[in-house]
Scaffold this motif. Structure first.
Motif, PDB file in Angstrom:
ATOM      1  N   HIS A 193       7.450  22.648   6.258  1.00  0.00           N
ATOM      2  CA  HIS A 193       7.076  23.306   7.687  1.00  0.00           C
ATOM      3  C   HIS A 193       7.255  22.308   8.751  1.00  0.00           C
ATOM      4  CE1 HIS A 193       4.902  26.695   5.923  1.00  0.00           C
ATOM      5  NE2 HIS A 193       4.761  25.950   4.675  1.00  0.00           N
ATOM      6  N   GLY A 194       7.584  22.672   9.830  1.00  0.00           N
ATOM      7  CA  GLY A 194       7.988  22.047  10.809  1.00  0.00           C
ATOM      8  C   GLY A 194       9.263  21.085  10.813  1.00  0.00           C
ATOM      9  N   ALA A 195      10.177  21.268   9.851  1.00  0.00           N
ATOM     10  CA  ALA A 195      11.478  20.544   9.877  1.00  0.00           C
ATOM     11  C   ALA A 195      12.640  21.609   9.350  1.00  0.00           C
ATOM     12  CB  ALA A 195      11.204  19.478   8.905  1.00  0.00           C
ATOM     13  N   LEU A 196      13.598  20.731   9.760  1.00  0.00           N
ATOM     14  CA  LEU A 196      14.854  21.442   9.393  1.00  0.00           C
ATOM     15  C   LEU A 196      15.236  20.564   8.321  1.00  0.00           C
ATOM     16  CD1 LEU A 196      17.650  22.688   8.941  1.00  0.00           C
ATOM     17  CD2 LEU A 196      18.612  21.330  11.071  1.00  0.00           C
ATOM     18  N   GLU A 197      15.342  20.850   6.878  1.00  0.00           N
ATOM     19  CA  GLU A 197      15.548  19.870   5.732  1.00  0.00           C
ATOM     20  C   GLU A 197      17.055  20.401   5.024  1.00  0.00           C
ATOM     21  OE1 GLU A 197      13.020  18.730   1.836  1.00  0.00           O
ATOM     22  OE2 GLU A 197      12.432  20.663   2.636  1.00  0.00           O
ATOM     23  N   GLN A 198      17.538  19.261   4.867  1.00  0.00           N
ATOM     24  CA  GLN A 198      19.016  19.309   4.624  1.00  0.00           C
ATOM     25  C   GLN A 198      19.227  18.549   3.194  1.00  0.00           C
ATOM     26  OE1 GLN A 198      21.635  20.812   8.199  1.00  0.00           O
ATOM     27  NE2 GLN A 198      20.922  18.769   8.217  1.00  0.00           N
ATOM     28  N   ARG A 199      20.078  18.581   2.312  1.00  0.00           N
ATOM     29  CA  ARG A 199      20.423  17.825   1.128  1.00  0.00           C
ATOM     30  C   ARG A 199      22.179  17.646   1.227  1.00  0.00           C
ATOM     31  NH1 ARG A 199      15.784  17.597   1.239  1.00  0.00           N
ATOM     32  NH2 ARG A 199      14.513  17.499  -0.521  1.00  0.00           N
ATOM     33  N   TYR A 200      22.515  16.541   1.102  1.00  0.00           N
ATOM     34  CA  TYR A 200      24.046  16.067   1.186  1.00  0.00           C
ATOM     35  C   TYR A 200      24.579  15.432  -0.099  1.00  0.00           C
ATOM     36  CZ  TYR A 200      22.895  16.416   6.056  1.00  0.00           C
ATOM     37  OH  TYR A 200      22.057  16.464   7.214  1.00  0.00           O
ATOM     38  N   ASP A 201      25.752  16.165  -0.518  1.00  0.00           N
ATOM     39  CA  ASP A 201      26.452  15.083  -1.539  1.00  0.00           C
ATOM     40  C   ASP A 201      27.736  14.775  -0.296  1.00  0.00           C
ATOM     41  OD1 ASP A 201      27.679  13.857  -3.581  1.00  0.00           O
ATOM     42  OD2 ASP A 201      28.163  15.688  -4.727  1.00  0.00           O
ATOM     43  N   LYS A 202      27.985  13.453  -0.200  1.00  0.00           N
ATOM     44  CA  LYS A 202      29.078  13.163   0.389  1.00  0.00           C
ATOM     45  C   LYS A 202      28.794  14.168   1.907  1.00  0.00           C
ATOM     46  CE  LYS A 202      31.886  11.005  -3.000  1.00  0.00           C
ATOM     47  NZ  LYS A 202      31.013  11.400  -4.256  1.00  0.00           N
ATOM     48  N   ALA A 203      30.116  14.285   2.133  1.00  0.00           N
ATOM     49  CA  ALA A 203      30.060  15.227   3.618  1.00  0.00           C
ATOM     50  C   ALA A 203      30.623  16.750   3.161  1.00  0.00           C
ATOM     51  CB  ALA A 203      31.010  14.662   4.546  1.00  0.00           C
ATOM     52  N   SER A 204      30.956  16.923   1.742  1.00  0.00           N
ATOM     53  CA  SER A 204      31.376  18.157   1.446  1.00  0.00           C
ATOM     54  C   SER A 204      30.516  19.214   1.041  1.00  0.00           C
ATOM     55  CB  SER A 204      32.623  17.922   0.268  1.00  0.00           C
ATOM     56  OG  SER A 204      31.918  17.217  -0.937  1.00  0.00           O
ATOM     57  N   VAL A 205      29.270  18.579   0.628  1.00  0.00           N
ATOM     58  CA  VAL A 205      28.249  19.417   0.185  1.00  0.00           C
ATOM     59  C   VAL A 205      26.946  19.244   1.310  1.00  0.00           C
ATOM     60  CG1 VAL A 205      26.399  19.920  -1.594  1.00  0.00           C
ATOM     61  CG2 VAL A 205      28.992  19.637  -2.266  1.00  0.00           C
ATOM     62  N   MET A 206      26.457  20.458   1.703  1.00  0.00           N
ATOM     63  CA  MET A 206      25.147  20.432   2.665  1.00  0.00           C
ATOM     64  C   MET A 206      24.551  21.716   2.272  1.00  0.00           C
ATOM     65  SD  MET A 206      24.902  20.134   6.870  1.00  0.00           S
ATOM     66  CE  MET A 206      25.810  21.679   7.078  1.00  0.00           C
ATOM     67  N   ILE A 207      23.238  21.625   1.738  1.00  0.00           N
ATOM     68  CA  ILE A 207      22.483  22.661   1.685  1.00  0.00           C
ATOM     69  C   ILE A 207      21.325  22.443   2.666  1.00  0.00           C
ATOM     70  CG2 ILE A 207      21.218  23.873  -0.094  1.00  0.00           C
ATOM     71  CD1 ILE A 207      22.528  22.088  -2.187  1.00  0.00           C
ATOM     72  N   GLY A 208      20.776  23.490   3.429  1.00  0.00           N
ATOM     73  CA  GLY A 208      19.654  23.366   4.241  1.00  0.00           C
ATOM     74  C   GLY A 208      18.777  24.639   4.286  1.00  0.00           C
ATOM     75  N   VAL A 209      17.504  24.449   4.540  1.00  0.00           N
ATOM     76  CA  VAL A 209      16.611  25.035   4.815  1.00  0.00           C
ATOM     77  C   VAL A 209      15.827  25.056   6.390  1.00  0.00           C
ATOM     78  CG1 VAL A 209      14.298  25.997   3.958  1.00  0.00           C
ATOM     79  CG2 VAL A 209      16.128  25.268   2.178  1.00  0.00           C
ATOM     80  N   LEU A 210      15.736  26.059   6.792  1.00  0.00           N
ATOM     81  CA  LEU A 210      15.075  26.129   8.235  1.00  0.00           C
ATOM     82  C   LEU A 210      14.242  27.373   8.331  1.00  0.00           C
ATOM     83  CD1 LEU A 210      15.246  25.202  11.176  1.00  0.00           C
ATOM     84  CD2 LEU A 210      17.022  26.971  11.581  1.00  0.00           C
ATOM     85  N   PRO A 211      12.782  26.925   8.651  1.00  0.00           N
ATOM     86  CA  PRO A 211      11.976  27.998   8.622  1.00  0.00           C
ATOM     87  C   PRO A 211      12.051  28.510  10.277  1.00  0.00           C
ATOM     88  CG  PRO A 211      10.944  25.906   8.875  1.00  0.00           C
ATOM     89  CD  PRO A 211      12.325  25.605   8.407  1.00  0.00           C
ATOM     90  N   VAL A 212      12.218  30.056  10.144  1.00  0.00           N
ATOM     91  CA  VAL A 212      12.486  30.641  11.406  1.00  0.00           C
ATOM     92  C   VAL A 212      11.657  31.625  11.915  1.00  0.00           C
ATOM     93  CG1 VAL A 212      15.272  30.414  10.914  1.00  0.00           C
ATOM     94  CG2 VAL A 212      14.094  32.239  10.055  1.00  0.00           C
ATOM     95  N   GLY A 213      10.337  31.665  11.446  1.00  0.00           N
ATOM     96  CA  GLY A 213       9.512  32.530  12.006  1.00  0.00           C
ATOM     97  C   GLY A 213       9.562  34.034  11.867  1.00  0.00           C
ATOM     98  N   ARG A 214       9.273  34.872  12.413  1.00  0.00           N
ATOM     99  CA  ARG A 214       9.193  36.325  12.028  1.00  0.00           C
ATOM    100  C   ARG A 214       9.750  37.053  12.955  1.00  0.00           C
ATOM    101  NH1 ARG A 214       5.364  33.406  14.542  1.00  0.00           N
ATOM    102  NH2 ARG A 214       5.235  32.386  12.433  1.00  0.00           N
ATOM    103  N   LEU A 215      10.050  38.552  13.029  1.00  0.00           N
ATOM    104  CA  LEU A 215      10.413  39.306  13.994  1.00  0.00           C
ATOM    105  C   LEU A 215       9.702  40.083  14.889  1.00  0.00           C
ATOM    106  CD1 LEU A 215      13.302  41.149  11.730  1.00  0.00           C
ATOM    107  CD2 LEU A 215      13.560  39.448  13.565  1.00  0.00           C
ATOM    108  N   THR A 216       8.203  40.000  14.225  1.00  0.00           N
ATOM    109  CA  THR A 216       7.326  40.599  15.171  1.00  0.00           C
ATOM    110  C   THR A 216       6.191  39.633  15.132  1.00  0.00           C
ATOM    111  OG1 THR A 216       6.325  41.811  13.468  1.00  0.00           O
ATOM    112  CG2 THR A 216       7.939  42.867  14.804  1.00  0.00           C
ATOM    113  N   PRO A 217       5.149  39.404  15.935  1.00  0.00           N
ATOM    114  CA  PRO A 217       4.039  38.741  15.670  1.00  0.00           C
ATOM    115  C   PRO A 217       3.077  38.765  14.595  1.00  0.00           C
ATOM    116  CG  PRO A 217       3.972  39.274  18.017  1.00  0.00           C
ATOM    117  CD  PRO A 217       5.293  39.958  17.269  1.00  0.00           C
ATOM    118  N   GLU A 218       3.409  40.128  14.097  1.00  0.00           N
ATOM    119  CA  GLU A 218       2.515  40.467  12.819  1.00  0.00           C
ATOM    120  C   GLU A 218       3.395  40.350  11.465  1.00  0.00           C
ATOM    121  OE1 GLU A 218       2.711  42.728  15.464  1.00  0.00           O
ATOM    122  OE2 GLU A 218       1.169  42.015  16.524  1.00  0.00           O
ATOM    123  N   GLY A 219       4.674  40.080  11.681  1.00  0.00           N
ATOM    124  CA  GLY A 219       5.448  40.259  10.621  1.00  0.00           C
ATOM    125  C   GLY A 219       5.540  38.994   9.670  1.00  0.00           C
TER     126      GLY A 219
END
Length: 407
Positions: A193-219
């Motif tokens: 939470h509160g971070a863009l988190e990424q994993r790397y293997d050299k520069a050819s592999v990058m995996i990432g997870v970004l929490p991006v909220g919701r489409l509506t305030p109640e969503g």
């Protein structure tokens, strides 16, 4: 009053239409799709873009939809060594980022355009322009024409047809790496939470997870999951099947299993392709380019949508200062020149360290750059780069930076 045409009803075009309408201009907002819609998964609104949205009166709505980001964090898959650690609070003024779904940003701007009574002329694909130097006339795919206009603003993105026609001498470079993106429910998933988190293997592999909220305030809260993908190998990856691709990711990052389980077909994933281009002058006569039509690059620094919003603000300011359209266009070009070129250069420099085939650059990143980045004033410098404020973008765009008191 002469009309201004805005081509493209994405975030840049929608923001531009709001600004010009509020300044008393009459606009034709032209969109090629029958129903305007967002493209892509998630993005980070930096202090620059958030300040423009604040100027438009849309800040509170975006804050209700987005997820606050205070840190960009990445580690080497094999060693666990931190190779990316940028904290917004290393810089001044209490700045932060706001991760949002592209659909949420689009809907916020689109709703404001509808509420302002600005019609969107949809289903009209602009393919070329004539009389660009004096009274631009737009030619549509069906052979009809629109205009003449006092000014044409192209906000149609990186593959703009007007840019291709008028700026054929400008060079665009297709980047070898793109990314598979998916937007997934965040419930019951383990993510930072509160971070863009990424994993790397050299520069050819990058995996990432970004929490991006919701489409509506109640969503429901969502995350954006992405995998860096060499474009030339994407078809082969899909041919071999989703199962093999998921197994490869799980081998790199076992904790991503819960996210991968949510992916059951390629239709849930979007393959994003990137190119790098910086127009020497983002205007030809009375046709002006903003956003990705003027400058596009990889998403490594997370500046794309933010730069587009700044472009719109700078052009609106320049048009408000003079009735002479040619002077206004020249003023816009001057206002954005240095900031755009600096961040385009930085993006071009940084990208090969995080997306590329060079083991040497990855070694330098992991062993040298990551160490130097911890030594002052580097943390503050990196925070300013990510925030988009290494060079002041506000005064030349007529935007007052918001006071960052949100927690």
């Amino acid at each position: 009053m002469d009309r201004i045409a805005i081509c493209g009803a994405g975030p840049a075009g929608l923001a531009m239409a709001l600004m010009l309408t509020r300044s008393g201009h009459q606009v034709d907002l032209i969109e090629r799709f029958d129903e305007p819609a967002p493209v892509g998964s998630g993005l980070i609104l930096q202090p620059t873009g958030l300040s423009v949205l604040d100027m438009l009166g849309l800040y509170d709505r975006m804050m209700a939809l987005g997820h606050r980001i205070d840190r960009l964090w990445g580690t080497d898959i094999r060693t666990g060594r931190a190779v990316l650690d940028v904290r917004y609070d290393s810089g001044p003024h209490g700045r932060f980022g706001l991760a949002v779904q592209r659909a949420a940003l689009f809907a916020t701007l689109h709703d404001a355009v509808v509420q302002a009574g600005i019609p969107i002329l949809s289903g009209r694909s602009v393919v070329s322009v004539r009389d660009a130097a004096t009274r631009p006339v737009l030619k549509l795919a069906d052979g009809s024409e629109m205009g003449p206009y006092r000014l044409v603003i192209d906000a149609t993105g990186a593959r703009s047809q007007l840019m291709t026609q008028l700026c054929s001498h400008e060079r665009s470079r297709e980047l070898a790496y793109g990314a598979f993106w998916a937007t997934l429910d965040a419930a019951a998933m383990d993510y930072a939470h509160g971070a863009l988190e990424q994993r790397y293997d050299k520069a050819s592999v990058m995996i990432g997870v970004l929490p991006v909220g919701r489409l509506t305030p109640e969503g429901r809260d969502k995350i954006a999951f992405f995998w860096s993908q060499k474009i030339g190998e994407a078809d082969g990856v899909m041919t071999r099947g989703l199962g093999e691709w998921k197994a490869r990711i799980a081998g790199y990052w076992p904790q991503s299993a819960a996210m991968l389980d949510k992916l059951t077909g390629w239709e849930q994933l979007t393959l994003a392709r990137y190119q790098h281009r910086t127009l020497q002058t983002p205007a030809v006569g009375r046709v002006v380019f903003i956003g990705d039509a003027a400058h596009c690059t990889s998403p490594q620094l997370g500046q794309g949508a933010n730069m587009a919003l700044l472009d719109a603000a700078a052009l609106a300011l320049s048009l408000s200062r003079t009735r002479d359209i040619d002077d206004a266009v020249a003023g816009y070009c001057r206002a954005r020149r240095h900031h755009v070129r600096l961040f385009q250069l930085l993006s071009r420099m940084f990208t090969p360290f995080y997306q590329g085939d060079s083991a040497a650059l990855a070694f330098i990143r992991d062993q040298v750059v990551s160490t130097l980045a911890k030594i002052p004033p580097a943390p503050r410098l990196l925070a300013s780069i990510v925030s988009g404020t290494l060079l002041d973008p506000f005064s030349s765009s007529g935007v007052s930076e918001r006071r960052w008191i949100d927690r």
